[in-house]
Scaffold this motif. Structure first.
Motif, PDB file in Angstrom:
ATOM      1  N   SER A 175     -16.128  -9.788   6.776  1.00 48.93           N
ATOM      2  CA  SER A 175     -17.149  -9.338   7.727  1.00 48.93           C
ATOM      3  C   SER A 175     -18.493  -9.991   7.394  1.00 48.93           C
ATOM      4  O   SER A 175     -18.966  -9.919   6.257  1.00 48.93           O
ATOM      5  N   PHE A 176     -19.068 -10.626   8.390  1.00 45.16           N
ATOM      6  CA  PHE A 176     -20.361 -11.287   8.197  1.00 45.16           C
ATOM      7  C   PHE A 176     -21.436 -10.634   9.071  1.00 45.16           C
ATOM      8  O   PHE A 176     -22.525 -11.178   9.228  1.00 45.16           O
ATOM      9  N   LYS A 177     -21.133  -9.445   9.627  1.00 46.72           N
ATOM     10  CA  LYS A 177     -22.072  -8.781  10.538  1.00 46.72           C
ATOM     11  C   LYS A 177     -23.367  -8.385   9.820  1.00 46.72           C
ATOM     12  O   LYS A 177     -24.468  -8.530  10.348  1.00 46.72           O
ATOM     13  N   SER A 178     -23.228  -7.889   8.597  1.00 44.43           N
ATOM     14  CA  SER A 178     -24.412  -7.489   7.834  1.00 44.43           C
ATOM     15  C   SER A 178     -25.327  -8.704   7.592  1.00 44.43           C
ATOM     16  O   SER A 178     -26.547  -8.627   7.740  1.00 44.43           O
ATOM     17  N   ARG A 179     -24.696  -9.838   7.257  1.00 44.19           N
ATOM     18  CA  ARG A 179     -25.459 -11.082   7.026  1.00 44.19           C
ATOM     19  C   ARG A 179     -26.156 -11.522   8.316  1.00 44.19           C
ATOM     20  O   ARG A 179     -27.313 -11.920   8.306  1.00 44.19           O
ATOM     21  N   MET A 180     -25.403 -11.431   9.426  1.00 44.46           N
ATOM     22  CA  MET A 180     -25.981 -11.876  10.702  1.00 44.46           C
ATOM     23  C   MET A 180     -27.198 -11.018  11.055  1.00 44.46           C
ATOM     24  O   MET A 180     -28.193 -11.536  11.584  1.00 44.46           O
ATOM     25  N   ALA A 181     -27.124  -9.729  10.738  1.00 44.19           N
ATOM     26  CA  ALA A 181     -28.273  -8.857  11.003  1.00 44.19           C
ATOM     27  C   ALA A 181     -29.465  -9.293  10.143  1.00 44.19           C
ATOM     28  O   ALA A 181     -30.614  -9.316  10.613  1.00 44.19           O
ATOM     29  N   HIS A 182     -29.195  -9.659   8.903  1.00 46.93           N
ATOM     30  CA  HIS A 182     -30.286 -10.144   8.029  1.00 46.93           C
ATOM     31  C   HIS A 182     -30.898 -11.423   8.605  1.00 46.93           C
ATOM     32  O   HIS A 182     -32.120 -11.593   8.577  1.00 46.93           O
ATOM     33  N   TYR A 183     -30.040 -12.315   9.117  1.00 48.65           N
ATOM     34  CA  TYR A 183     -30.566 -13.561   9.686  1.00 48.65           C
ATOM     35  C   TYR A 183     -31.467 -13.246  10.886  1.00 48.65           C
ATOM     36  O   TYR A 183     -32.516 -13.873  11.073  1.00 48.65           O
ATOM     37  N   GLY A 184     -31.035 -12.248  11.697  1.00 44.38           N
ATOM     38  CA  GLY A 184     -31.859 -11.831  12.834  1.00 44.38           C
ATOM     39  C   GLY A 184     -33.212 -11.289  12.359  1.00 44.38           C
ATOM     40  O   GLY A 184     -34.257 -11.587  12.962  1.00 44.38           O
ATOM     41  N   CYS A 185     -33.196 -10.532  11.266  1.00 43.65           N
ATOM     42  CA  CYS A 185     -34.446  -9.988  10.707  1.00 43.65           C
ATOM     43  C   CYS A 185     -35.343 -11.122  10.199  1.00 43.65           C
ATOM     44  O   CYS A 185     -36.571 -11.063  10.318  1.00 43.65           O
ATOM     45  N   PHE A 380     -36.003  -5.714  -2.376  1.00 45.08           N
ATOM     46  CA  PHE A 380     -35.589  -7.000  -1.788  1.00 45.08           C
ATOM     47  C   PHE A 380     -34.242  -6.837  -1.089  1.00 45.08           C
ATOM     48  O   PHE A 380     -33.311  -6.272  -1.656  1.00 45.08           O
ATOM     49  N   TRP A 381     -34.150  -7.372   0.135  1.00 37.23           N
ATOM     50  CA  TRP A 381     -32.864  -7.346   0.845  1.00 37.23           C
ATOM     51  C   TRP A 381     -31.952  -8.441   0.304  1.00 37.23           C
ATOM     52  O   TRP A 381     -30.742  -8.327   0.369  1.00 37.23           O
ATOM     53  N   GLN A 382     -32.544  -9.509  -0.200  1.00 36.93           N
ATOM     54  CA  GLN A 382     -31.771 -10.560  -0.886  1.00 36.93           C
ATOM     55  C   GLN A 382     -32.405 -10.752  -2.258  1.00 36.93           C
ATOM     56  O   GLN A 382     -33.614 -10.996  -2.353  1.00 36.93           O
ATOM     57  N   CYS A 383     -31.583 -10.634  -3.302  1.00 41.94           N
ATOM     58  CA  CYS A 383     -32.126 -10.694  -4.662  1.00 41.94           C
ATOM     59  C   CYS A 383     -32.742 -12.072  -4.938  1.00 41.94           C
ATOM     60  O   CYS A 383     -32.069 -13.094  -4.748  1.00 41.94           O
ATOM     61  N   PRO A 384     -33.995 -12.135  -5.383  1.00 41.30           N
ATOM     62  CA  PRO A 384     -34.580 -13.437  -5.712  1.00 41.30           C
ATOM     63  C   PRO A 384     -33.956 -14.047  -6.974  1.00 41.30           C
ATOM     64  O   PRO A 384     -34.086 -15.240  -7.211  1.00 41.30           O
ATOM     65  N   GLY A 385     -33.263 -13.215  -7.760  1.00 44.12           N
ATOM     66  CA  GLY A 385     -32.639 -13.727  -8.982  1.00 44.12           C
ATOM     67  C   GLY A 385     -31.294 -14.370  -8.719  1.00 44.12           C
ATOM     68  O   GLY A 385     -31.051 -15.505  -9.131  1.00 44.12           O
ATOM     69  N   CYS A 386     -30.411 -13.649  -8.007  1.00 47.98           N
ATOM     70  CA  CYS A 386     -29.035 -14.166  -7.836  1.00 47.98           C
ATOM     71  C   CYS A 386     -28.696 -14.468  -6.384  1.00 47.98           C
ATOM     72  O   CYS A 386     -27.563 -14.884  -6.100  1.00 47.98           O
ATOM     73  N   THR A 388     -28.019 -12.643  -3.952  1.00 47.91           N
ATOM     74  CA  THR A 388     -27.036 -11.772  -3.299  1.00 47.91           C
ATOM     75  C   THR A 388     -27.741 -10.878  -2.279  1.00 47.91           C
ATOM     76  O   THR A 388     -28.826 -10.367  -2.546  1.00 47.91           O
ATOM     77  N   TRP A 389     -27.090 -10.697  -1.122  1.00 49.93           N
ATOM     78  CA  TRP A 389     -27.649  -9.825  -0.087  1.00 49.93           C
ATOM     79  C   TRP A 389     -27.274  -8.379  -0.388  1.00 49.93           C
ATOM     80  O   TRP A 389     -26.167  -8.094  -0.845  1.00 49.93           O
ATOM     81  N   ASP A 390     -28.193  -7.460  -0.077  1.00 48.62           N
ATOM     82  CA  ASP A 390     -27.937  -6.010  -0.179  1.00 48.62           C
ATOM     83  C   ASP A 390     -27.460  -5.587  -1.572  1.00 48.62           C
ATOM     84  O   ASP A 390     -26.670  -4.654  -1.694  1.00 48.62           O
ATOM     85  N   SER A 391     -27.901  -6.289  -2.603  1.00 47.89           N
ATOM     86  CA  SER A 391     -27.452  -5.932  -3.946  1.00 47.89           C
ATOM     87  C   SER A 391     -28.416  -4.957  -4.630  1.00 47.89           C
ATOM     88  O   SER A 391     -28.090  -4.409  -5.674  1.00 47.89           O
ATOM     89  N   TYR A 392     -29.597  -4.749  -4.034  1.00 43.26           N
ATOM     90  CA  TYR A 392     -30.547  -3.797  -4.627  1.00 43.26           C
ATOM     91  C   TYR A 392     -30.174  -2.384  -4.215  1.00 43.26           C
ATOM     92  O   TYR A 392     -29.875  -2.127  -3.046  1.00 43.26           O
ATOM     93  N   ASN A 393     -30.194  -1.473  -5.194  1.00 43.92           N
ATOM     94  CA  ASN A 393     -29.934  -0.076  -4.894  1.00 43.92           C
ATOM     95  C   ASN A 393     -31.182   0.519  -4.238  1.00 43.92           C
ATOM     96  O   ASN A 393     -32.287   0.336  -4.749  1.00 43.92           O
ATOM     97  N   PRO A 394     -31.044   1.210  -3.076  1.00 41.65           N
ATOM     98  CA  PRO A 394     -32.222   1.797  -2.430  1.00 41.65           C
ATOM     99  C   PRO A 394     -32.908   2.891  -3.274  1.00 41.65           C
ATOM    100  O   PRO A 394     -34.022   3.284  -3.001  1.00 41.65           O
ATOM    101  N   ARG A 395     -32.186   3.381  -4.283  1.00 40.45           N
ATOM    102  CA  ARG A 395     -32.791   4.363  -5.199  1.00 40.45           C
ATOM    103  C   ARG A 395     -33.470   3.628  -6.353  1.00 40.45           C
ATOM    104  O   ARG A 395     -32.977   2.605  -6.825  1.00 40.45           O
TER     105      ARG A 395
END
Ligand SMILES: [Zn+2]
Length: 400
Positions: A175-185, A380-386, A388-395
């Motif tokens: 599934s690439f829908k989450s990525r596509m939403a990020h690209y739209g953002c 960050f929605w995409q980690c500046p270190g690695c 990766t998308w959505d890898s940050y915990n919202p907490r």
């Protein structure tokens, strides 16, 4: 006895030819050459196993010189050059392979793939894109598409990234829908930088059509609507976020509380959503948002919220907030800043103690990447270190 001269007639020329061949062909040399290529090859392998890459390269170069037609040695050498960061030589080796007319179809594809990796590593992105596109209809097509997607992300070519993600999605590569939403953002962000608010809103709405659970698109659309004065619609978007992406609610809590203070109609609803979320699992952002909904002078109610949180979750950040309600004493004058707490109930904190506590709690209020552990004070929605998308915990770290 009759002597057969026919043998002599044939034997003399044959002896002459045999002698001539023997003079041109040294059997010892033939044996030496036959052995030297494999010997260099194994020497190279041995160096590789011992992680002596420079020596391995020298051995493979020697092996290639003895047998310039071999392909495997060229591939090994090219890959070694790339892993050593010697991109120019890696490109030359793989290009040389591609230029050979005797290469099989499989080896041609392999060389094209290796060349693409060389260009990517060298940062020659235009040439990498062209090379990867040549891998369509080869066994490397799927990998090439994933690499192209990463390349378009790297160059912020969001329309191409969306097109490639759609291809991968339709090929059942996940599934690439989450990525596509990020690209739209990302496209919306670029529109906003140019002052194109309508296009930005359209891009965010499009992102939500692709992926309604996108917390980022929902949150950024709410912020845009809030800036335009549409607090009612902004509130509705965040209510939808609470339903569709509850894990991301900590990121929306502060905005929800701010909107609720402007819009009395939604205040009760926001308070209910946040109270329920806090009841399910206490969170620093929920308790902060709930406290901000109370009047500033209602210190007793604020204090109760913090204490209830502490009874369920020990948190240095929340304890510090509770202590801050007691006010701070100026160390020079001894005067106490107004806190609203009855001075008979509590003593104010000396300013230095308050500052030390504040400093100690700052690292606990960061966000952490679950993939690489990188911590940041902003989400960050995409980690500046690695990357990766959505890898940050919202907490925040204190809530983990
Ligand atoms: Zn990371």
């Amino acid at each position: 006895m009759e002597f057969d001269l026919t043998w002599a007639l044939w034997g003399l020329p044959l002896a002459f030819v045999g002698g001539w061949l023997a003079s041109r062909f040294d059997i010892r040399q033939w044996r030496l050459e036959g052995r030297s290529a494999p010997k260099s090859y194994f020497k190279g392998l041995n160096y590789l196993l011992n992680e002596q890459q420079d020596e391995a390269i020298d051995a493979f170069i020697e092996a290639v010189q003895h047998d310039p037609d071999t392909t495997e040695l060229h591939f090994a050498l090219g890959n070694l050059f790339r892993s050593r960061g010697d991109h120019d030589r890696a490109i030359r080796v793989h290009q040389h392979l591609l230029d050979r007319s005797d290469l099989s179809r499989g080896d041609t594809d392999r060389a094209q793939h290796a060349l693409s990796l060389d260009f990517l590593r060298a940062g020659l992105l235009d040439r990498a894109e062209a090379s990867l596109r040549r891998l369509q209809d080869t066994p490397y097509a799927s990998e090439a598409q994933v690499l192209l997607l990463a390349l378009y992300e790297r160059t912020s070519d969001w329309p191409q990234a969306i097109a490639m993600a759609e291809q991968l999605e339709s090929a059942n590569r996940g599934s690439f829908k989450s990525r596509m939403a990020h690209y739209g953002c990302e496209m919306a962000r670029e529109h906003l930088l140019r002052g194109h608010t309508e296009q930005a809103q359209a891009a965010l709405e499009q992102a939500l059509q692709i992926h309604p659970e996108s917390a980022r698109a929902r949150l950024e659309l709410a912020h845009l609507l809030e800036q335009q004065g549409h607090t009612d619609r902004a509130c509705s978007e965040l209510q939808a976020l609470a339903q569709l992406a509850p894990n991301a609610l900590p990121l929306a809590a502060a905005t929800m509380a701010r909107l609720a203070l402007c819009d009395a109609q939604h205040a009760a609803q926001v308070q209910r959503v946040l109270t329920e979320a806090q009841h399910r699992r206490p969170c620093l952002d929920y308790v902060d948002a709930l406290v901000s909904l109370l009047p500033t002078n209602d210190v007793a109610s604020r204090s109760v919220l913090y204490l209830e949180h502490l009874q369920r979750e020990p948190s240095l950040a929340v304890a510090n907030r509770w202590l801050a309600l007691r006010g701070v004493t100026d160390p020079d004058t001894g005067t106490q800043e107004a806190s609203g707490v009855n001075s008979a109930e509590s003593a104010a904190l000396p300013a230095v103690v308050a500052q030390a506590l504040q400093k100690a709690t700052l690292p606990l209020q960061r966000y952490r990447c679950a993939a690489c552990g990188f911590e940041a004070s902003t989400y960050f929605w995409q980690c500046p270190g690695c990357q990766t998308w959505d890898s940050y915990n919202p907490r925040r770290v204190d809530d983990l």
